[in-house]
Each structure stands twice: as C-alpha cells, then as structure tokens.
Design a protein around this motif. Structure first.
Motif, short mmCIF file in Angstrom:
data_model
loop_
_atom_site.label_atom_id
_atom_site.label_comp_id
_atom_site.label_asym_id
_atom_site.label_seq_id
_atom_site.Cartn_x
_atom_site.Cartn_y
_atom_site.Cartn_z
N THR A 192 5.15 13.56 -0.33
CA THR A 192 5.98 14.73 -0.65
C THR A 192 7.29 14.34 -1.33
O THR A 192 7.66 14.92 -2.36
N LEU A 193 8.00 13.37 -0.75
CA LEU A 193 9.29 12.98 -1.30
C LEU A 193 9.19 12.42 -2.72
O LEU A 193 9.96 12.82 -3.60
N PRO A 194 8.25 11.49 -2.99
CA PRO A 194 8.13 11.00 -4.37
C PRO A 194 7.79 12.10 -5.38
O PRO A 194 8.31 12.09 -6.50
N VAL A 195 6.93 13.05 -4.98
CA VAL A 195 6.62 14.16 -5.89
C VAL A 195 7.88 14.98 -6.16
O VAL A 195 8.17 15.35 -7.31
N ALA A 196 8.64 15.27 -5.10
CA ALA A 196 9.87 16.05 -5.26
C ALA A 196 10.88 15.32 -6.15
O ALA A 196 11.54 15.95 -7.00
N ILE A 197 10.99 14.02 -5.98
CA ILE A 197 11.90 13.23 -6.82
C ILE A 197 11.44 13.29 -8.28
O ILE A 197 12.25 13.46 -9.20
N GLY A 198 10.14 13.14 -8.47
CA GLY A 198 9.60 13.18 -9.83
C GLY A 198 9.85 14.52 -10.51
O GLY A 198 10.26 14.56 -11.68
N VAL A 199 9.61 15.60 -9.79
CA VAL A 199 9.85 16.94 -10.34
C VAL A 199 11.34 17.12 -10.67
O VAL A 199 11.70 17.69 -11.71
N LEU A 211 1.66 20.41 0.44
CA LEU A 211 1.18 20.98 1.70
C LEU A 211 0.47 19.95 2.56
O LEU A 211 0.35 20.13 3.78
N SER A 212 -0.03 18.88 1.94
CA SER A 212 -0.80 17.87 2.69
C SER A 212 0.02 17.23 3.80
O SER A 212 -0.53 16.71 4.77
N MET A 213 1.34 17.26 3.66
CA MET A 213 2.20 16.72 4.72
C MET A 213 1.97 17.46 6.04
O MET A 213 2.10 16.89 7.13
N ILE A 214 1.57 18.73 5.95
CA ILE A 214 1.33 19.55 7.14
C ILE A 214 -0.14 19.51 7.56
O ILE A 214 -0.47 19.32 8.73
N THR A 215 -1.03 19.66 6.58
CA THR A 215 -2.46 19.80 6.90
C THR A 215 -3.13 18.48 7.29
O THR A 215 -3.92 18.44 8.24
N VAL A 216 -2.81 17.41 6.57
CA VAL A 216 -3.54 16.15 6.76
C VAL A 216 -3.35 15.54 8.14
O VAL A 216 -4.34 15.13 8.79
N LEU A 237 0.81 -1.21 0.00
CA LEU A 237 0.00 0.00 0.00
C LEU A 237 0.85 1.27 0.00
O LEU A 237 0.69 2.14 -0.88
N PRO A 238 1.79 1.43 0.94
CA PRO A 238 2.64 2.64 0.90
C PRO A 238 3.47 2.73 -0.38
O PRO A 238 3.64 3.82 -0.94
N LEU A 239 3.97 1.58 -0.84
CA LEU A 239 4.78 1.59 -2.06
C LEU A 239 3.93 1.99 -3.27
O LEU A 239 4.38 2.76 -4.13
N SER A 240 2.70 1.51 -3.31
CA SER A 240 1.80 1.86 -4.41
C SER A 240 1.52 3.35 -4.43
O SER A 240 1.56 3.99 -5.49
N LEU A 241 1.24 3.92 -3.26
CA LEU A 241 0.98 5.35 -3.20
C LEU A 241 2.22 6.14 -3.60
O LEU A 241 2.12 7.16 -4.31
N ALA A 242 3.39 5.69 -3.16
CA ALA A 242 4.63 6.38 -3.52
C ALA A 242 4.83 6.37 -5.04
O ALA A 242 5.24 7.38 -5.63
N ILE A 243 4.52 5.25 -5.69
CA ILE A 243 4.65 5.17 -7.15
C ILE A 243 3.65 6.10 -7.82
O ILE A 243 3.96 6.78 -8.80
N ILE A 244 2.42 6.13 -7.27
CA ILE A 244 1.40 7.02 -7.82
C ILE A 244 1.84 8.48 -7.70
O ILE A 244 1.71 9.28 -8.64
N MET A 245 2.41 8.85 -6.55
CA MET A 245 2.87 10.22 -6.35
C MET A 245 4.10 10.52 -7.20
O MET A 245 4.29 11.64 -7.68
N LEU A 246 4.96 9.52 -7.41
CA LEU A 246 6.12 9.69 -8.29
C LEU A 246 5.65 9.95 -9.72
O LEU A 246 6.21 10.82 -10.42
N SER A 247 4.62 9.22 -10.15
CA SER A 247 4.08 9.45 -11.50
C SER A 247 3.50 10.85 -11.63
O SER A 247 3.60 11.47 -12.69
N LEU A 248 2.92 11.36 -10.55
CA LEU A 248 2.44 12.74 -10.54
C LEU A 248 3.61 13.71 -10.68
O LEU A 248 3.57 14.64 -11.50
N GLY A 249 4.66 13.49 -9.90
CA GLY A 249 5.81 14.38 -9.91
C GLY A 249 6.53 14.40 -11.25
O GLY A 249 6.97 15.46 -11.72
N VAL A 250 6.64 13.22 -11.89
CA VAL A 250 7.33 13.14 -13.18
C VAL A 250 6.61 13.97 -14.25
O VAL A 250 7.23 14.48 -15.18
N GLY A 251 5.30 14.12 -14.08
CA GLY A 251 4.53 14.91 -15.04
C GLY A 251 4.54 16.41 -14.75
O GLY A 251 3.92 17.18 -15.47
#
Length: 285
Positions: A145-152, A107-112, A9-23
């Motif tokens: 946050t980290l996967p998005v940052a890596i993707g960007v 920002l969700s890292m702070i708000t959620v 589950l965490p790995l899947s979400l990380a991949i999903i967020m990485l795919s977001l960041g790469v775009g």
C-alpha cells in the motif's frame, strides 16, 4: 539465503509496487466512481470468485496442505503491472484494468491477511504456523500500500521525475520478479519435482478457469467486449511476487523459501504460457 528472504524479497516487492504506483494517476481512482458498474463486476471477480475457484481446484486435485495454502495465497493476491500490460496487448479497456489494479492492490492490505489466516488454519490444522493478522496487515501496508501511495504521489506532484524513473523502475521490477521466482523454485526444488504433475495441472486449471470465469461474468453483465477482455485478464492474472512474499512472512526464514511460495513461483512462469495464446485469441475477436 536469509538476507535474500528477509531484505531482498520485501524490498523487491516494494519496488515492484512503487513501479505500479508511479504509472498511476489520481484519475485512475476517480474513474471508479464514474464507471462503478464495470469496476464492481471486476472487483467481484477478483475478491470473491477467484478465491472460490481456487478452493474448488484445491479440493478437486486433493493437493497437499502446504501446496493448497500456496494456491489460496496466490488467489488472494490482486493483479499487478502484468495484468495492465496484458490488457493492453489484448486491446482491452486499459483504463479499467489500471483502476482495478490500483484499488484492489490498496484493499489487499485488509482482505489478504484475514483470508490468509483462515486458509492456513483450514488446510494445515495442527501443523499451521501462528499467524498474526495485525502483523500481516502492517507488513502488507509497508510493502504494498505505502509504495503504491508514494508512487501515485510522485506522479501527481512530481510528474517529470515520475516519468523519468518509470522506465528504470519497470525494468528493475521485471528483473527482481525473475530473480524471486527462480530463487523460490530453486529453494523448493525437491518439493517441485515431487508435486510438479498435480500442481502444474492444478495451476493450469486455475488459470484457465479464472480467465473464462471473468470473461463469462462480464458477458453476463452485458459489459462491452473491451471491458469483458479486461475483466477476464484481471481475474486470471495474479501478482505472484506478493504470493511468494506472503509465504515468507507467514512461515519465517529458518528453512529458506517457504513451500507455501512454490505455487506462486511456478505460476509466475506458467501464467505466460497460458495467457499469451489466450491474449492472441482475444485480439483476433
């Protein structure tokens, strides 16, 4: 099942967020400064109005505590890749959609974590599991946050490589999303059967009301029609995979997928039923 929840589950979400960041491009973040007003309206809708609407729906439908918390967790989640795709289908302002998704996801890292801890204490009372806001924040950083940052970063410094992996990552993210949703539903099947009527009605009401709230606020703010369509979709479409993952982080894995994940899982299927006719209407305007 424990392996699926703890690792898959965490790995899947990380991949999903990485795919977001790469775009994403660095310009997607810079655009917030040049288009501050439309972004502010979208952020207000997502971060403030969305949880308020969910809270009202939960109270109106008198949902059981665990289902109520699940609704609130879903409302705290930002939009994901799906909201960007739907904005494009609706002929909305895709650049604004991407900017909102990018910044609100970070920002969700702070708000959620803060909002999640409050909702659990409010709805579950003495039965509430102990929630570590710091622990949730660290987990949110590592899997969102980290996967998005890596993707960007990949998109900026290794553009060719990022373009090459963007397609496969997107397909993998879609497949993982379907697997997670089905597993969460199967793991709480009896709870789903017992509460499908009231929960389904609540989720449909939530989705419809959020789409209309976003559209209404954007029109009141005198945004363009393309911007208004995007604000509506970004307000009404949430990252349900994050909601499922949050539920697992909060309750642990001793009993399989948490009942708190059920609203996000059902929403992950139902949002297309509600959104696609709405998208067709937006395209016709």
């Amino acid at each position: 099942m424990d392996l699926l929840i703890n690792v898959g589950l965490p790995l899947s979400l990380a991949i999903i967020m990485l795919s977001l960041g790469v775009g994403l491009h660095v310009d997607d973040f810079k655009r917030v400064l040049s288009r501050g007003y439309p972004f502010a309206i979208g952020a207000l809708s997502q971060v403030v109005l969305l949880p308020i609407a969910a809270f009202v729906i939960v109270k109106l439908f008198a949902l059981p505590p665990e289902i109520a918390v699940g609704f609130m967790l879903l409302s705290f989640c930002p939009g994901g890749v799906t909201s960007n795709i739907l904005s494009k289908l609706a002929k909305g302002d895709v650049a604004l959609s991407v900017s909102l998704t990018a910044v609100i996801s970070l920002l969700s890292m702070i708000t959620v974590p803060v909002l999640a801890a409050w909702s659990i204490a409010h709805f579950m009372g003495e039965d509430a599991p102990e929630v570590s806001i710091t622990g949730l924040a660290i987990a949110m950083f590592l899997i969102t946050t980290l996967p998005v940052a890596i993707g960007v970063s990949l998109r900026h410094f290794a553009t060719g490589f990022a373009r090459k992996i963007e397609g496969p990552l997107s397909k993998a993210a879609t497949g993982l999303f379907v697997l997670i949703v089905l597993a969460a539903v199967a793991g709480n099947w009896q709870l789903l059967v017992d509460n499908l009527g009231i929960m389904g009605a609540g989720l449909i009401s939530l989705c419809v009301s959020l789409l209309l709230i976003g559209l209404g606020l954007a029109r009141l703010a005198k945004l363009s029609w393309d911007e208004s369509k995007t604000i509506s979709i970004e307000t009404g479409i949430q990252n349900s995979t994050l909601g499922i993952t949050l539920a697992a982080l909060i309750t642990g894995t001793e009993s399989g997928f948490s009942p708190l994940a059920l609203p996000s899982a059902v929403y992950g299927i139902m949002m297309y039923v509600v959104a696609l006719p709405y998208i067709a209407w937006l395209r016709s305007r």
